[in-house]
Scaffold this active site. Structure first.
Site: not given
Ligand code: GLU
Length: 418
Positions: A58, A103-105
C-alpha cells in the site's frame, strides 16, 4: 474487538486536523491511501504442495517524495493493517523531515513454520508481483516484523536480475556486504534509546535510577534494551511471543542476548537464570516500572488494561501499540507517551542514509551514521516537545501536527493534478 490500525490512524488524523484547523481538502486526500495492491503468491512448499499466500503493498502518499516503508511477514497481516501502517509511515517520514512519502507491505504467513527455501521463494515471487509499483524513485521497501537483512538481499537480487544490473537503492536494510548501511540494523533500537534518554532528560530523571520493561525482544526491543542498559538504565523485564522474563534487581542482559543467538527461532523460551522469573506479556505491561517500551505489535495497550499500566513513560518502539482509548486513559493518569512516529523513526532515518549512500555509491562510517541519526532525532524530539508545551497537548498530537503541516504544505504547493 479493538479497532484496526487504519481506523486508529484515521481517528488520530481527524482529531489532530480539527485541533490545528487543517484544510478539509487536505485531510480528505490524506484519509485515503494513493494505491493499494493485493497479490496472490504461489509457492512450491518443501512437501511438494503449492501454497498460495496473500500479499499487499500500500502506498499511502507520495506527496513529499518516493514512498517508503517496510514489509512484514505475520499470520495477522491484512489490508487494513497495511493501510494503517502505510499512513503512519507518511507521518513518520514527515516528522523527521525525510524527503519521502509512506508505504507498507506484508504477507499473511507464519514465517516460523517455513523453511529458508520457502521463505526465499515467497519473497522473490512477492517482489516480482509488486515490481510494477515499487522502484528506487517510486517506492523503496525495507524490513519490518519478521523480515531482516537477508530478506532485503533477496529483494535486491530479484529486482537486479530483471534490470540486468545491481540496483542497490531499490530496498534498504540490506546486509552490510550488499550495500547495506552500517548502523542500520541497530538504528530503530538506537532511536528508541535516544527518545527514552531525551524524555528522561526533559523530566530530570537519572537513567541510573530508571527501571525499564520491554515488550518484544526482536530487532527493536533487544537493541533498545542493550543500549539503554549501556546508559545505566535497569532493564527488569523483557518478553517475546513465547512469554517474558522478570527480575526486579535487573536482568542479566548479556546472558539473555547470548542465549537467543542459538535458541529456537532466536526466542526467549527456555532461558533460565537464578532470580529471574517468567511472566506473561500482559503482566509485563502492568509492571511497576518507570519506562515501558512496547516494541512488538499494535493494539497492546488498550481500554482494557490501560488503567492498570503503572509506567510513567511509554516509548512506542512498535507501530500503533496504544489504542485511542488507552491513550486518553493514560493521559488522564499523567503518563507521557512518546509516539511511534517519533520513537521508532530511527530505522527509516538510517534507511534514508542507506538509500542516499546506494545512489552515490559512497559509504559512510558508523560514526557518521550514528551522529547524523542523533542530530535528526534530537531536532525532531525537541520541536515536538516544544510544540506540545506551546499547544498544551500531548506528544502524539504535537508530532501529528508537525507532520500534517509538512505534508499539507507539500500538497498545497504541488496542487492537484490535472
Ligand atoms: N519498518 C520500519 C518502520 O516501521 C522501517 C521502515 C523503513 O526503513 O523504510 O519504520
Amino acid at each position: 474487538m479493538s479497532k484496526s490500525l487504519f481506523e486508529t490512524a484515521i481517528e488520530t488524523l481527524d482529531r489532530v486536523a480539527k485541533m490545528m484547523n487543517l484544510d478539509p481538502n487536505i485531510l480528505a486526500v490524506l484519509k485515503e491511501p494513493e494505491r493499494e495492491l493485493k497479490v496472490a503468491i504461489p509457492v512450491m512448499m518443501d512437501d511438494g504442495h503449492i501454497e498460495v499466500f496473500t500479499g499487499y503493498r500500500v502506498q499511502h502518499s507520495s506527496v513529499r517524495g518516493p514512498c517508503k516503508g517496510g514489509i512484514r511477514y505475520h499470520p495477522d497481516v491484512n489490508l487494513d493493517e497495511v493501510k494503517g501502517l502505510a499512513t503512519l509511515m507518511t507521518l513518520k517520514c514527515a516528522v523527521v523531515n525525510l524527503p519521502y512519502g509512506g508505504a507498507k507491505g506484508g504477507i499473511k504467513c507464519d514465517p516460523f513454520k517455513m523453511s529458508k527455501r520457502e521463505l526465499e521463494n515467497m519473497t522473490r515471487r512477492y517482489t516480482v508481483m509488486i515490481m510494477p509499483i515499487i522502484g528506487s524513485r517510486r517506492d523503496i521497501p525495507a524490513p519490518d516484523v519478521n523480515t531482516n537483512p537477508e530478506t532485503m538481499g533477496w529483494i535486491m537480487d530479484t529486482v537486479s536480475m530483471f534490470e540486468g544490473r545491481t540496483v542497490l537503492e531499490i530496498v534498504t536494510g540490506k546486509p552490510p556486504d550488499l550495500g547495506g548501511s552500517c548502523g542500520r540494523f541497530e538504528a530503530t533500537g538506537r532511536g528508541v534509546m535516544l527518545s527514552t534518554i531525551q524524555t528522561l532528560k526533559k523530566k530530570r530523571c537519572d537513567p541510573e535510577k530508571t527501571t525499564v520493561a520491554i515488550q518484544g525482544f526482536g530487532n527493536v526491543g533487544s537493541i533498545a534494551a542493550k543500549l539503554l542498559a549501556e546508559k545505566g538504565c535497569k532493564i527488569i523485564a523483557v518478553s517475546d511471543v513465547t512469554g517474558g522474563l522478570y527480575n526486579p534487581k535487573g536482568l542479566d542482559l548479556n546472558s539473555i542476548l547470548k542465549y537467543i543467538e542459538t535458541s529456537e527461532n532466536h526466542l526467549l523460551k527456555g532461558y533460565h537464570k537464578k532470580g529471574t522469573e517468567t511472566i506473561s506479556n500482559e503482566e509485563l505491561l502492568l509492571l511497576d516500572v518507570d519506562v515501558l517500551i512496547p516494541a512488538a505489535l499494535e493494539n497492546q495497550i488498550t481500554g482494557k488494561n490501560a488503567s492498570k499500566v503503572k509506567a510513567k513513560f511509554i516509548v512506542e518502539g512498535a507501530n500503533g501499540p496504544t489504542t485511542t482509548k488507552a491513550d486518553s486513559i493514560l493521559e488522564e493518569k499523567g503518563a507521557i507517551i512518546v509516539p511511534d512516529i517519533l520513537a521508532n523513526s530511527g530505522g527509516v532515518v538510517v534507511s534514508y542514509f542507506e538509500w542516499v549512500q546506494g545512489i552515490q555509491c559512497f559509504f559512510w562510517d558508523v560514526g557518521q551514521v550514528n551522529s547524523n541519526l542523533e542530530k535528526i532525532m534530537t531536532n525532531a524530539f525537541d520541536s515536538i516537545w516544544a510544540l506540545s508545551e506551546k499547544e498544551k497537548t500531548n506528544l502524539r498530537n504535537a508530532a501529528f501536527m508537525i507532520a500534517l503541516k509538512r505534508v499539507g504544505n507539500a500538497l498545497r504547493e504541488r496542487g492537484i493534478f490535472p
